[in-house]
Design a protein around this motif. Structure first.
Motif, PDB file in Angstrom:
ATOM      1  N   CYS A  73      65.735  54.279  56.018  1.00  0.00           N
ATOM      2  CA  CYS A  73      67.169  54.479  56.197  1.00  0.00           C
ATOM      3  C   CYS A  73      67.904  53.331  55.513  1.00  0.00           C
ATOM      4  O   CYS A  73      67.406  52.207  55.465  1.00  0.00           O
ATOM      5  N   GLN A  74      69.109  53.638  55.012  1.00  0.00           N
ATOM      6  CA  GLN A  74      69.892  52.587  54.330  1.00  0.00           C
ATOM      7  C   GLN A  74      70.238  51.444  55.273  1.00  0.00           C
ATOM      8  O   GLN A  74      70.390  50.306  54.850  1.00  0.00           O
ATOM      9  N   ASP A  75      70.384  51.744  56.568  1.00  0.00           N
ATOM     10  CA  ASP A  75      70.641  50.674  57.533  1.00  0.00           C
ATOM     11  C   ASP A  75      69.297  50.092  57.958  1.00  0.00           C
ATOM     12  O   ASP A  75      68.583  50.690  58.773  1.00  0.00           O
ATOM     13  N   GLY A 154      68.728  49.628  63.941  1.00  0.00           N
ATOM     14  CA  GLY A 154      69.935  50.135  63.304  1.00  0.00           C
ATOM     15  C   GLY A 154      71.161  50.058  64.203  1.00  0.00           C
ATOM     16  O   GLY A 154      71.060  50.105  65.433  1.00  0.00           O
ATOM     17  N   GLY A 155      72.332  49.964  63.574  1.00  0.00           N
ATOM     18  CA  GLY A 155      73.583  49.814  64.314  1.00  0.00           C
ATOM     19  C   GLY A 155      74.017  51.083  65.041  1.00  0.00           C
ATOM     20  O   GLY A 155      74.613  51.016  66.113  1.00  0.00           O
ATOM     21  N   GLY A 156      73.732  52.254  64.460  1.00  0.00           N
ATOM     22  CA  GLY A 156      74.194  53.508  65.063  1.00  0.00           C
ATOM     23  C   GLY A 156      73.635  53.731  66.448  1.00  0.00           C
ATOM     24  O   GLY A 156      74.344  54.150  67.370  1.00  0.00           O
ATOM     25  N   SER A 157      72.347  53.434  66.612  1.00  0.00           N
ATOM     26  CA  SER A 157      71.733  53.607  67.933  1.00  0.00           C
ATOM     27  C   SER A 157      72.133  52.451  68.857  1.00  0.00           C
ATOM     28  O   SER A 157      72.392  52.650  70.046  1.00  0.00           O
ATOM     29  N   PRO A 190      73.538  58.192  68.032  1.00  0.00           N
ATOM     30  CA  PRO A 190      72.341  57.350  67.805  1.00  0.00           C
ATOM     31  C   PRO A 190      71.275  58.015  66.934  1.00  0.00           C
ATOM     32  O   PRO A 190      70.130  57.584  66.940  1.00  0.00           O
ATOM     33  N   CYS A 191      71.655  59.048  66.156  1.00  0.00           N
ATOM     34  CA  CYS A 191      70.707  59.760  65.282  1.00  0.00           C
ATOM     35  C   CYS A 191      69.503  60.299  66.048  1.00  0.00           C
ATOM     36  O   CYS A 191      68.364  59.832  65.837  1.00  0.00           O
ATOM     37  N   CYS A 278      66.982  55.189  67.397  1.00  0.00           N
ATOM     38  CA  CYS A 278      67.114  56.415  66.608  1.00  0.00           C
ATOM     39  C   CYS A 278      65.733  56.952  66.204  1.00  0.00           C
ATOM     40  O   CYS A 278      64.717  56.307  66.444  1.00  0.00           O
ATOM     41  N   TRP A 279      65.730  58.116  65.527  1.00  0.00           N
ATOM     42  CA  TRP A 279      64.448  58.687  65.077  1.00  0.00           C
ATOM     43  C   TRP A 279      63.723  57.708  64.147  1.00  0.00           C
ATOM     44  O   TRP A 279      62.492  57.740  64.063  1.00  0.00           O
ATOM     45  N   ALA A 280      64.490  56.838  63.456  1.00  0.00           N
ATOM     46  CA  ALA A 280      63.856  55.826  62.586  1.00  0.00           C
ATOM     47  C   ALA A 280      63.414  54.665  63.469  1.00  0.00           C
ATOM     48  O   ALA A 280      63.955  53.566  63.400  1.00  0.00           O
ATOM     49  N   ARG A 282      61.637  51.996  64.079  1.00  0.00           N
ATOM     50  CA  ARG A 282      60.846  51.084  63.255  1.00  0.00           C
ATOM     51  C   ARG A 282      60.317  49.904  64.056  1.00  0.00           C
ATOM     52  O   ARG A 282      61.066  49.255  64.776  1.00  0.00           O
TER      53      ARG A 282
END
Ligand code: SF4
Length: 305
Positions: A73-75, A154-157, A190-191, A278-280, A282
């Motif tokens: 992901c870009q983030d 990531g920031g979204g989650s 949060p994707c 999120c699903w990413a 990591r």
């Protein structure tokens, strides 16, 4: 003690730095097998055509990132490390400096998106380090090893994390309500499909720390307390009935897993923290031994040297 890497001879500090750079690269380009398996299972079970398409795209994205060694992901997240340090491992006072250097190198090498910003003047340090960044969590163990878990988030989650100090009388019913309300409130932000970490008890700081640590437990590992296992299952089923679905576009797969960690609490307070991943999802972990041998813990048969 020195160690061989290719043609070069490395001291232990350089070895730790190189392993950390490689761990960050592994984390942002390749999800651990337990997460990939959970996403594949979600794809197989998803009944919503739109949800299935989203999951198919996610799985293709993961495959492409892995093949091309580029970030999923870009983030690429704000970076934390969770360390388990053997008390006999040398030079523990140097580790923080080594990890910061590794983050700066990884930012250029991989590359990682610069994500560390001064909260007052909004200036980006452009190297993913700053005050308390990367944040380092220390656990001390017996032995002469150093275990490093790289956790870029990531920031979204992160934006959807929630904390509530329930009244003790609200108990388990209040806890369940808060979890489901938080998931509904988060929606697609949060994707999803997410992994949800729930931290219960302690004080506010302990509950959130536990919620984050819950995200690190591999999805194929069970909590040792059977009551927790049952509660995790019940809450997972409840959040997957919300219909939020992959990327919030509707479907069965709102969360891949829900993980609980808990501490005893003060009689007057019942803190509950929720951390979204999120699903990413990591993470990459390795154990470095005093003799310079390195074992990758999160991804099978992977050399980090
Ligand atoms: S929440 Fe995760 S998948 Fe979504 S943009 Fe952020 S890092 Fe990427």
């Amino acid at each position: 003690m020195t160690h061989r890497q290719g043609e070069k001879t490395l001291n232990l500090e350089d070895l730790i730095e190189n392993v950390t750079v490689n761990l960050l690269q592994l984390a942002v380009t390749e999800l651990p097998e337990d997460v990939k398996t959970a996403l594949r299972n979600a794809y197989d079970k998803e009944r919503s055509p739109i949800g299935k398409t989203q999951l198919k795209t996610i799985l293709e994205n993961i495959k492409l990132a892995e093949e091309r060694r580029i970030p999923i992901c870009q983030d690429t997240g704000l970076i934390s490390f969770y360390l388990k340090a053997g008390s006999q491992f040398k030079d523990l006072d140097k580790i923080e400096k080594i990890l910061r250097k590794a983050v700066m190198r990884a930012t250029v090498k991989i590359p990682l998106r610069p994500n560390a910003i001064d909260p007052f003047i909004q200036k980006n340090t452009n190297n993913n380090t700053g005050r308390h960044v990367p944040y380092i969590h220390w656990d001390i163990a017996n032995g002469d090893f150093l275990e490093i878990t790289a956790f870029p988030k990531g920031g979204g989650s992160e934006n959807m994390c929630a904390l509530k100090i329930l009244k003790p009388a609200e108990g388990l019913t209040g806890l369940k309500r808060f979890v489901v309300e938080s998931v509904v409130n988060a929606g697609g932000m949060p994707c999803p499909p997410t992994i949800i970490g729930v931290g219960i008890g302690g004080g506010a700081d302990i509950a959130m720390d536990l919620a984050k640590r819950a995200l690190l437990r591999p999805l194929d590992e069970q909590h040792p307390n059977p009551f927790v296992v049952q509660l995790e299952q019940e809450l997972l089923e409840a959040v997957n009935k919300t219909g939020i679905g992959p990327m919030g576009l509707g479907g069965d797969s709102t969360a891949l897993a829900l993980r609980i960690e808990y501490a005893h609490r003060h009689p007057a307070s019942y803190p509950v923290a929720i951390a979204f991943q999120c699903w990413a999802a990591r993470r990459a972990a390795a154990r470095i031994y005093a003799d310079g041998s390195v074992e990758c813990l999160s991804h099978k048969n992977r050399s980090l040297l």
